[in-house]
Structures are given as structure tokens and as C-alpha cells.
Scaffold this motif. Structure first.
Motif, PDB file in Angstrom:
ATOM      1  N   LEU A 169      14.429  26.265 -57.110  1.00  0.00           N
ATOM      2  CA  LEU A 169      15.873  26.449 -57.189  1.00  0.00           C
ATOM      3  C   LEU A 169      16.359  27.663 -56.394  1.00  0.00           C
ATOM      4  CD1 LEU A 169      16.593  25.507 -60.903  1.00  0.00           C
ATOM      5  CD2 LEU A 169      16.879  24.111 -58.840  1.00  0.00           C
ATOM      6  N   ALA A 170      15.476  28.278 -55.656  1.00  0.00           N
ATOM      7  CA  ALA A 170      15.886  29.395 -54.799  1.00  0.00           C
ATOM      8  C   ALA A 170      16.709  28.840 -53.641  1.00  0.00           C
ATOM      9  CB  ALA A 170      14.663  30.130 -54.268  1.00  0.00           C
ATOM     10  N   LEU A 171      17.753  29.537 -53.288  1.00  0.00           N
ATOM     11  CA  LEU A 171      18.642  29.099 -52.219  1.00  0.00           C
ATOM     12  C   LEU A 171      17.866  28.756 -50.954  1.00  0.00           C
ATOM     13  CD1 LEU A 171      21.572  28.659 -51.270  1.00  0.00           C
ATOM     14  CD2 LEU A 171      21.627  31.091 -50.666  1.00  0.00           C
ATOM     15  N   GLU A 172      16.961  29.634 -50.555  1.00  0.00           N
ATOM     16  CA  GLU A 172      16.202  29.419 -49.320  1.00  0.00           C
ATOM     17  C   GLU A 172      15.222  28.247 -49.409  1.00  0.00           C
ATOM     18  OE1 GLU A 172      14.309  32.670 -51.731  1.00  0.00           O
ATOM     19  OE2 GLU A 172      16.322  32.345 -50.965  1.00  0.00           O
ATOM     20  N   SER A 173      15.000  27.725 -50.607  1.00  0.00           N
ATOM     21  CA  SER A 173      14.139  26.558 -50.786  1.00  0.00           C
ATOM     22  C   SER A 173      14.902  25.245 -50.654  1.00  0.00           C
ATOM     23  CB  SER A 173      13.474  26.589 -52.170  1.00  0.00           C
ATOM     24  OG  SER A 173      12.651  27.720 -52.302  1.00  0.00           O
ATOM     25  N   GLN A 174      16.213  25.309 -50.595  1.00  0.00           N
ATOM     26  CA  GLN A 174      17.040  24.105 -50.593  1.00  0.00           C
ATOM     27  C   GLN A 174      17.189  23.519 -49.189  1.00  0.00           C
ATOM     28  OE1 GLN A 174      17.988  22.928 -53.684  1.00  0.00           O
ATOM     29  NE2 GLN A 174      16.651  24.668 -54.162  1.00  0.00           N
TER      30      GLN A 174
END
Length: 156
Positions: free
Chosen positions: A18-23
Motif C-alpha cells: 500500500l506504499a504510494l511508490e508500490s502502486q
């Protein structure tokens, strides 16, 4: 038999999904804004916005085309495409006329000025390639991956 976790399971355990950079959506949105922004100063001298450029690309491939065919090719709704075509007609790059075989259909054709613009537009791809700093092979791989994403979300 012991169950050993796969690399994907190991990665999921250590990566915050759910980390922004994982999206994926975040990466695509930022990349799209950046790439479209890179086109802006290159298209301005031609009097085109990025969406208008996409319409012209479709027409340089095949003209005349019906509004319906253009909408399908560009994956745009008529309500989005119609103002683009009006503006392109206003600056003299396209003309619109009723289809001779089907009065309900509207044909969009390149004008002489629209056809001539293609020659100037040939300078756009090399400038974008240079700005992105990617090889042709990398860009081809990216297009292939994006086509798979588009197909996957289109089928959903």
C-alpha cells in the motif's frame, strides 16, 4: 514436502503493497503526465495540443475516417473527440462532412494543410526519444508492456 515461499511471496512480505511508490497506478499517472509534458513545447510550434496530435496521427495513418472509427482507434468518447475535431477544423487541419453512404456518419478528412503538417511532425519522435533518454529497444519493450496493461484493463 516442505513449502518454500516463492520469491514473490518473500517480496510481498518485505514490500508495503500500500506504499504510494508500490502502486502501478501512481507510476503510470506520473509517467503519463511527464511524457505528455515533454510533448507540449515540441507541439506548440505546430499549433497542436497532445490530444490533437493523437487525432492527427490517426488521420495520417488513414484519412478519411468516420468519427466513430477515430473514437475507437483513440479510445475516446464522442463527447471528448468532437471538440478536438472542431478545433482542428478551425485551424484548418481537418474537414468534416456527412458520409455519402450513411448520412448518420461524419467523415473526418485531412486538408492540404493537415497533410503538409505530417512532414513537420516527422521531427517529433526523435525529439521525444532524446528527451526520454531511452533506446528504441527500451521504448518498444515499454509499448509492448503498456499494450498488455491496456488489454488487461480493457477486458475487465
Amino acid at each position: 514436502m516442505s513449502s518454500t515461499p516463492t520469491k514473490t511471496q518473500d517480496e510481498a512480505a518485505t514490500v508495503d503493497l500500500l506504499a504510494l511508490e508500490s502502486q502501478v497506478c501512481f507510476g503510470l499517472a506520473v509517467a503519463a503526465r511527464g511524457v505528455i509534458g515533454a510533448y507540449r513545447p515540441i507541439l506548440e510550434p505546430l499549433g497542436l495540443t497532445h490530444p490533437q496530435y493523437l487525432v492527427m496521427l490517426a488521420l495520417w495513418q488513414s484519412s478519411p475516417r468516420t468519427v466513430r472509427d477515430l473514437g475507437e482507434a483513440l479510445q475516446l468518447e464522442p463527447a471528448t473527440l468532437s471538440p478536438l475535431l472542431k478545433r482542428l477544423e478551425g485551424i484548418g487541419y481537418v474537414s468534416r462532412a456527412r458520409n455519402a453512404q450513411d448520412e448518420r456518419a461524419l467523415d473526418v478528412s485531412l486538408t492540404d494543410a493537415g497533410r503538409a503538417l505530417r512532414e513537420q511532425a516527422l521531427e517529433i519522435p526523435p525529439q521525444i526519444i532524446d528527451r526520454l533518454g531511452m533506446s528504441l529497444d527500451e521504448l518498444a519493450e515499454l509499448r509492448t508492456t503498456l499494450s498488455r496493461v491496456i488489454a488487461a484493463v480493457g477486458a475487465a
